[in-house]
Design a protein around this motif. Structure first.
Motif, PDB file in Angstrom:
ATOM      1  N   PHE A  10     -24.463  19.354  40.172  1.00  0.00           N
ATOM      2  CA  PHE A  10     -25.616  19.035  39.341  1.00  0.00           C
ATOM      3  C   PHE A  10     -25.646  20.028  38.179  1.00  0.00           C
ATOM      4  O   PHE A  10     -25.547  21.237  38.400  1.00  0.00           O
ATOM      5  CB  PHE A  10     -26.909  19.143  40.153  1.00  0.00           C
ATOM      6  CG  PHE A  10     -28.147  18.812  39.373  1.00  0.00           C
ATOM      7  CD1 PHE A  10     -28.645  17.522  39.354  1.00  0.00           C
ATOM      8  CD2 PHE A  10     -28.820  19.790  38.642  1.00  0.00           C
ATOM      9  CE1 PHE A  10     -29.797  17.209  38.633  1.00  0.00           C
ATOM     10  CE2 PHE A  10     -29.965  19.488  37.920  1.00  0.00           C
ATOM     11  CZ  PHE A  10     -30.452  18.193  37.912  1.00  0.00           C
TER      12      PHE A  10
ATOM     13  N   TRP B 298     -22.914  15.577  37.609  1.00  0.00           N
ATOM     14  CA  TRP B 298     -24.080  14.726  37.338  1.00  0.00           C
ATOM     15  C   TRP B 298     -24.948  15.387  36.273  1.00  0.00           C
ATOM     16  O   TRP B 298     -25.280  16.569  36.376  1.00  0.00           O
ATOM     17  CB  TRP B 298     -24.899  14.529  38.606  1.00  0.00           C
ATOM     18  CG  TRP B 298     -25.972  13.461  38.495  1.00  0.00           C
ATOM     19  CD1 TRP B 298     -25.864  12.168  38.875  1.00  0.00           C
ATOM     20  CD2 TRP B 298     -27.295  13.616  37.956  1.00  0.00           C
ATOM     21  NE1 TRP B 298     -27.035  11.483  38.621  1.00  0.00           N
ATOM     22  CE2 TRP B 298     -27.940  12.351  38.055  1.00  0.00           C
ATOM     23  CE3 TRP B 298     -28.000  14.683  37.400  1.00  0.00           C
ATOM     24  CZ2 TRP B 298     -29.243  12.135  37.626  1.00  0.00           C
ATOM     25  CZ3 TRP B 298     -29.296  14.468  36.964  1.00  0.00           C
ATOM     26  CH2 TRP B 298     -29.909  13.211  37.073  1.00  0.00           C
TER      27      TRP B 298
ATOM     28  N   ALA C  12     -30.333  13.566  42.884  1.00  0.00           N
ATOM     29  CA  ALA C  12     -29.054  14.136  42.437  1.00  0.00           C
ATOM     30  C   ALA C  12     -28.868  15.562  42.939  1.00  0.00           C
ATOM     31  O   ALA C  12     -27.761  15.962  43.307  1.00  0.00           O
ATOM     32  CB  ALA C  12     -28.968  14.095  40.920  1.00  0.00           C
TER      33      ALA C  12
END
Length: 294
Positions: free
Chosen positions: A5, A31, A50
């Motif tokens: 992330f 992400w 996420a």
């Protein structure tokens, strides 16, 4: 593999794109929320999912990121899920860019030497993933009926070796004793590992090079082989240098013929020799691998 992330301020979008693309080029799934509209319920819910589904978060540090409540929330939410945080200083001075929560967390500084610092981050991420894979792959077998006599002996041998080594080195201190003929830990560079190996009538310590492509592995091997004389002088005896041209990986090993798995009465002496050789193996290779740019 789970994704990374990426937490950042929208004012750092340009450098975020460079970081994102570099990590993706190294094989990581990354992400980001760049295609979502900030502040919307969908955006908030997507971020929560996420983060929860990631293996860690990379935080881009800057004065604007330090002032962002959303970056602060993402850091806090990662903490709730006990995820590792990998900070990158991208802009501004440390005193205005590093939040108090991350003051003591090791970070990389890409304000200068972007590629070199990103390589350090990539190595750190790979080492973390390797440690996670090791803890998952080497599992205890609860039912003794599922374990052969040889596997039982191996497990006993590794338990004893790991315990004996703890008073001499932190290497392998957190590795679980498995049932295979080897145990491994990181040598200081992604997917270049230190191996203990035990056979019926010998033990071995080994540097196993499987960093990436065959070309990368051979380049690492050749760089080390160019220092063969000085490396073996520091170590105190010759190695077996195995470039393995027909295989992806390469190996550098030292066999120890002082007993083996079939001779339990030899284990104490053999393990002491293996531990001593492993410490010296790590000493000669770790410093070279850490500074090597491949």
């Amino acid at each position: 593999m789970k994704h990374l992330f990426l937490s950042y301020s929208r004012k750092d979008t340009d450098v975020m794109s460079r970081v994102r693309d570099t990590l993706r080029a190294e094989g990581f799934e990354v992400w980001t929320d760049e295609k979502l509209t900030p502040g919307t319920p969908q955006w908030s819910q997507s971020i929560q999912r996420a983060i929860a589904d990631s293996f860690g978060i990379v935080v881009l540090l800057s004065p604007d990121a330090n002032m962002s409540k959303w970056v602060a929330n993402e850091i806090a939410y990662a903490g709730v899920h006990k995820l590792p945080i990998f900070p990158i200083l991208v802009r501004g001075e440390e005193r205005e860019s590093v939040p108090i929560e991350l003051v003591l967390v090791q970070r990389v500084d890409i304000r200068v030497r972007f590629l070199a610092q990103m390589q350090d981050l990539v190595d750190t991420l790979q080492e973390y993933l390797n440690s996670q894979e090791e803890s998952e792959v080497v599992k205890e077998i609860e039912d003794p009926k599922e374990v052969s006599e040889t596997e039982r002996k191996r497990n006993q041998f590794w338990r004893s070796l790991i315990q004996r080594s703890k008073s001499k080195t932190a290497l392998f201190a957190n590795i679980k004793p498995g049932y295979r003929h080897w145990i491994e830990t990181s040598a200081g560079k992604s997917k270049v590992n230190l191996f203990y190996i035990v056979g019926k009538d010998y033990g071995s310590v080994e540097l196993y090079i499987d960093h990436g492509t065959s070309e990368q592995n051979k380049r690492i091997f050749d760089t080390l082989f160019a220092e063969k004389d000085s490396i073996e002088h520091e170590f105190g005896s010759p190695f077996e240098w195995m470039r393995l041209d027909n295989k992806r990986a390469s190996r550098i090993a030292k066999n120890i013929y002082a007993g083996g798995l079939s001779e339990p009465e030899s284990w104490d002496h053999l393990q002491d020799l293996m531990i001593d050789q492993m410490i010296r193996l790590d000493n000669v290779f770790h410093k070279r691998l850490k500074t090597m740019k491949i």
